[in-house]
Design a protein around this motif. Structure first.
Motif, PDB file in Angstrom:
ATOM      1  N   VAL A   8       0.837  -1.210   0.000  1.00 27.56           N
ATOM      2  CA  VAL A   8       0.000   0.000   0.000  1.00 27.56           C
ATOM      3  C   VAL A   8       0.870   1.257   0.000  1.00 27.56           C
ATOM      4  CG1 VAL A   8      -1.920  -1.195   1.112  1.00 27.56           C
ATOM      5  CG2 VAL A   8      -0.267   0.075   2.525  1.00 27.56           C
ATOM      6  N   GLN A   9       2.163   1.061  -0.183  1.00 26.27           N
ATOM      7  CA  GLN A   9       3.122   2.146  -0.418  1.00 26.27           C
ATOM      8  C   GLN A   9       3.180   3.159   0.728  1.00 26.27           C
ATOM      9  OE1 GLN A   9       3.322   3.704  -4.467  1.00 26.27           O
ATOM     10  NE2 GLN A   9       2.034   2.036  -5.210  1.00 26.27           N
ATOM     11  N   VAL A  10       3.506   2.650   1.924  1.00 28.29           N
ATOM     12  CA  VAL A  10       3.756   3.532   3.061  1.00 28.29           C
ATOM     13  C   VAL A  10       5.197   4.019   2.974  1.00 28.29           C
ATOM     14  CG1 VAL A  10       3.817   3.743   5.568  1.00 28.29           C
ATOM     15  CG2 VAL A  10       2.135   2.231   4.491  1.00 28.29           C
ATOM     16  N   PRO A  11       5.433   5.315   2.847  1.00 26.43           N
ATOM     17  CA  PRO A  11       6.810   5.824   2.782  1.00 26.43           C
ATOM     18  C   PRO A  11       7.583   5.489   4.052  1.00 26.43           C
ATOM     19  CG  PRO A  11       5.233   7.500   2.084  1.00 26.43           C
ATOM     20  CD  PRO A  11       4.438   6.390   2.707  1.00 26.43           C
ATOM     21  N   GLU A  12       8.745   4.879   3.908  1.00 28.80           N
ATOM     22  CA  GLU A  12       9.515   4.448   5.066  1.00 28.80           C
ATOM     23  C   GLU A  12       9.962   5.616   5.945  1.00 28.80           C
ATOM     24  OE1 GLU A  12      10.238   1.273   6.276  1.00 28.80           O
ATOM     25  OE2 GLU A  12       8.619   0.870   4.871  1.00 28.80           O
ATOM     26  N   ALA A 259      -5.402   6.357   7.735  1.00 30.70           N
ATOM     27  CA  ALA A 259      -6.136   7.584   8.062  1.00 30.70           C
ATOM     28  C   ALA A 259      -5.421   8.350   9.170  1.00 30.70           C
ATOM     29  CB  ALA A 259      -7.560   7.247   8.483  1.00 30.70           C
ATOM     30  N   ALA A 260      -4.892   7.629  10.165  1.00 25.99           N
ATOM     31  CA  ALA A 260      -4.161   8.286  11.249  1.00 25.99           C
ATOM     32  C   ALA A 260      -2.929   9.010  10.714  1.00 25.99           C
ATOM     33  CB  ALA A 260      -3.761   7.256  12.307  1.00 25.99           C
ATOM     34  N   LEU A 261      -2.228   8.389   9.760  1.00 28.78           N
ATOM     35  CA  LEU A 261      -1.056   9.035   9.155  1.00 28.78           C
ATOM     36  C   LEU A 261      -1.445  10.335   8.455  1.00 28.78           C
ATOM     37  CD1 LEU A 261       0.842   5.998   7.574  1.00 28.78           C
ATOM     38  CD2 LEU A 261       1.523   7.314   9.592  1.00 28.78           C
ATOM     39  N   VAL A 262      -2.532  10.287   7.715  1.00 27.77           N
ATOM     40  CA  VAL A 262      -2.988  11.486   7.001  1.00 27.77           C
ATOM     41  C   VAL A 262      -3.391  12.570   7.992  1.00 27.77           C
ATOM     42  CG1 VAL A 262      -4.772  12.400   5.460  1.00 27.77           C
ATOM     43  CG2 VAL A 262      -3.718  10.186   4.960  1.00 27.77           C
ATOM     44  N   LEU A 280      -9.526   9.700  -4.928  1.00 26.60           N
ATOM     45  CA  LEU A 280      -8.650  10.204  -5.990  1.00 26.60           C
ATOM     46  C   LEU A 280      -7.299   9.500  -6.037  1.00 26.60           C
ATOM     47  CD1 LEU A 280      -9.324  14.035  -5.561  1.00 26.60           C
ATOM     48  CD2 LEU A 280     -10.221  12.545  -7.364  1.00 26.60           C
ATOM     49  N   THR A 281      -6.932   8.828  -4.954  1.00 26.17           N
ATOM     50  CA  THR A 281      -5.581   8.277  -4.870  1.00 26.17           C
ATOM     51  C   THR A 281      -5.513   6.759  -4.871  1.00 26.17           C
ATOM     52  OG1 THR A 281      -5.665   8.420  -2.436  1.00 26.17           O
ATOM     53  CG2 THR A 281      -4.726  10.305  -3.627  1.00 26.17           C
ATOM     54  N   ALA A 282      -6.662   6.092  -4.761  1.00 24.84           N
ATOM     55  CA  ALA A 282      -6.663   4.622  -4.737  1.00 24.84           C
ATOM     56  C   ALA A 282      -6.200   4.046  -6.073  1.00 24.84           C
ATOM     57  CB  ALA A 282      -8.064   4.112  -4.401  1.00 24.84           C
ATOM     58  N   ARG A 301       0.247   8.206  -2.194  1.00 25.81           N
ATOM     59  CA  ARG A 301      -0.575   9.208  -2.895  1.00 25.81           C
ATOM     60  C   ARG A 301      -1.448   9.982  -1.920  1.00 25.81           C
ATOM     61  NH1 ARG A 301      -2.922   5.307  -7.549  1.00 25.81           N
ATOM     62  NH2 ARG A 301      -0.988   4.787  -8.617  1.00 25.81           N
ATOM     63  N   LEU A 302      -1.980   9.294  -0.905  1.00 25.10           N
ATOM     64  CA  LEU A 302      -2.815   9.967   0.085  1.00 25.10           C
ATOM     65  C   LEU A 302      -2.063  11.125   0.737  1.00 25.10           C
ATOM     66  CD1 LEU A 302      -4.702   7.267   2.214  1.00 25.10           C
ATOM     67  CD2 LEU A 302      -5.726   9.229   1.064  1.00 25.10           C
ATOM     68  N   LEU A 303      -0.805  10.883   1.059  1.00 26.18           N
ATOM     69  CA  LEU A 303      -0.015  11.881   1.779  1.00 26.18           C
ATOM     70  C   LEU A 303       0.531  12.984   0.897  1.00 26.18           C
ATOM     71  CD1 LEU A 303       1.913   9.415   4.105  1.00 26.18           C
ATOM     72  CD2 LEU A 303       0.140  11.025   4.808  1.00 26.18           C
ATOM     73  N   GLU A 304       0.625  12.712  -0.403  1.00 27.18           N
ATOM     74  CA  GLU A 304       1.260  13.676  -1.305  1.00 27.18           C
ATOM     75  C   GLU A 304       0.291  14.487  -2.147  1.00 27.18           C
ATOM     76  OE1 GLU A 304       3.916  11.345  -3.652  1.00 27.18           O
ATOM     77  OE2 GLU A 304       5.389  11.104  -2.012  1.00 27.18           O
ATOM     78  N   ASN A 305      -1.000  14.141  -2.112  1.00 27.85           N
ATOM     79  CA  ASN A 305      -1.919  14.746  -3.069  1.00 27.85           C
ATOM     80  C   ASN A 305      -3.029  15.568  -2.456  1.00 27.85           C
ATOM     81  OD1 ASN A 305      -1.338  13.722  -6.048  1.00 27.85           O
ATOM     82  ND2 ASN A 305      -0.835  12.057  -4.645  1.00 27.85           N
TER      83      ASN A 305
END
Length: 306
Positions: A8-12, A259-262, A280-282, A301-305
């Motif tokens: 799910v592409q969590v940035p390290e 969601a908590a990260l966002v 929009l990011t899925a 994408r969630l965090l960058e968009n």
């Protein structure tokens, strides 16, 4: 969880703590929470709606596994099996017993509790990896739905499992059918393709032509490794600190953790803004809507968009 974070592409770099505003509190209504080194310092409050005990416990293990997916530190694995949002805090309500069974009354009481303590503990997300079948007492179903929607209106993102009674049309859990609930189905993408027991084969599905289209999103849920409530320390040797479980119950806290990260990055984001961002990011998996919703969760994408 390492595979899940990659998928799910969590940035390290998120796990270094850089750029954080403050931790987000996730409420979890489940079988409880047991002591586990990966969860030390996470729990802010516990309430038992089954036996009325005052101390945290989990006689089933499901809730501890879910909590580990949300915010386990990965302490016993050198970080490998850490959860989605390791800085998040937890408020846990025990609504299911040793067998994983519960009542609508316990769930209703727990939902009212979450609303009462929302401001005290800063609850922004509610994770419900619990499903209910068809209720003979229709008014209780309506009460639960009303309580879930009230929490949503108070800016608590309600994240519910689609349930494991698919793949028939309209097999979404009743708890997850409201438009004011973020409904999570289960799909492992390219992983587990040859596994006949993979979660996508039984993940609850929405009705194809309903006005309210469900599920909203999918996340991995097959053989997810997380905290084992029944781990043991024998003379300094750790046994079975993690256990694999499968189902939409495991996919749901992956989305709650995301969601908590966002919300850590964008503290003012509303539920509606988050869902729009999610849509929009899925990642589109090419599946029917009633199976995949918007598609696979994509945290980068969630965090960058926004």
């Amino acid at each position: 969880m390492q595979r899940v974070r990659e998928q799910v592409q969590v940035p390290e770099q998120l796990h270094s703590g850089a750029g954080r505003v403050k931790s987000v509190t996730v409420a979890v209504l489940d079988t409880g929470i047991a002591y586990h080194p990966d969860l030390v310092g996470r729990l802010l409050a516990f309430s038992d709606f089954v036996e009325g005990r005052s101390f945290p416990y989990d006689d089933n293990g499901h809730g501890t596994h879910v909590c580990g997916i949300v915010c386990g530190s990965g302490e016993l694995s050198g970080g490998r099996f850490r959860g989605m949002a390791p800085e998040a805090k937890l408020v846990v309500g025990k609504v299911l017993d040793r067998q994983g069974e519960g009542s609508c009354d316990s769930m209703q009481e727990a939902l009212e509790w979450v609303l009462r303590v929302k401001n005290r503990y800063g609850i922004r997300v509610l994770n419900i990896s619990v499903g209910i079948g068809d209720l003979k007492e229709r008014y209780k179903e309506q009460m639960l739905r009303k309580s879930l929607e009230l929490l949503w209106d108070h800016n608590i993102l309600v994240v519910c499992a689609a349930g494991n009674t698919g793949p028939e049309d309209g097999s979404i859990s009743e708890m997850a059918s409201s438009r004011k609930v973020l409904t999570v189905g289960c799909h492992d993408g390219r992983y587990c393709k040859n596994d006949p027991g993979r979660c996508e084969t039984y993940s609850g599905r929405g009705r194809r032509y309903d006005v309210t289209r469900k599920p909203d999103i999918v996340a991995p849920g097959t053989r997810i490794l997380s905290c084992n409530a029944f781990w043991q320390n024998r003379n300094g040797r750790i046994y079975r600190p993690y256990v694999a479980k499968s189902g939409t119950s495991m996919a749901t806290p992956i989305v709650s953790g995301a969601a908590a990260l966002v919300m850590e990055k964008y503290p003012q984001i509303t539920n509606e803004e988050f869902v729009r961002l999610l849509s929009l990011t899925a990642t589109d998996l090419g599946e029917p809507w009633n199976k995949q919703g918007f598609g696979m969760l994509n945290v980068r994408r969630l965090l960058e968009n926004k």
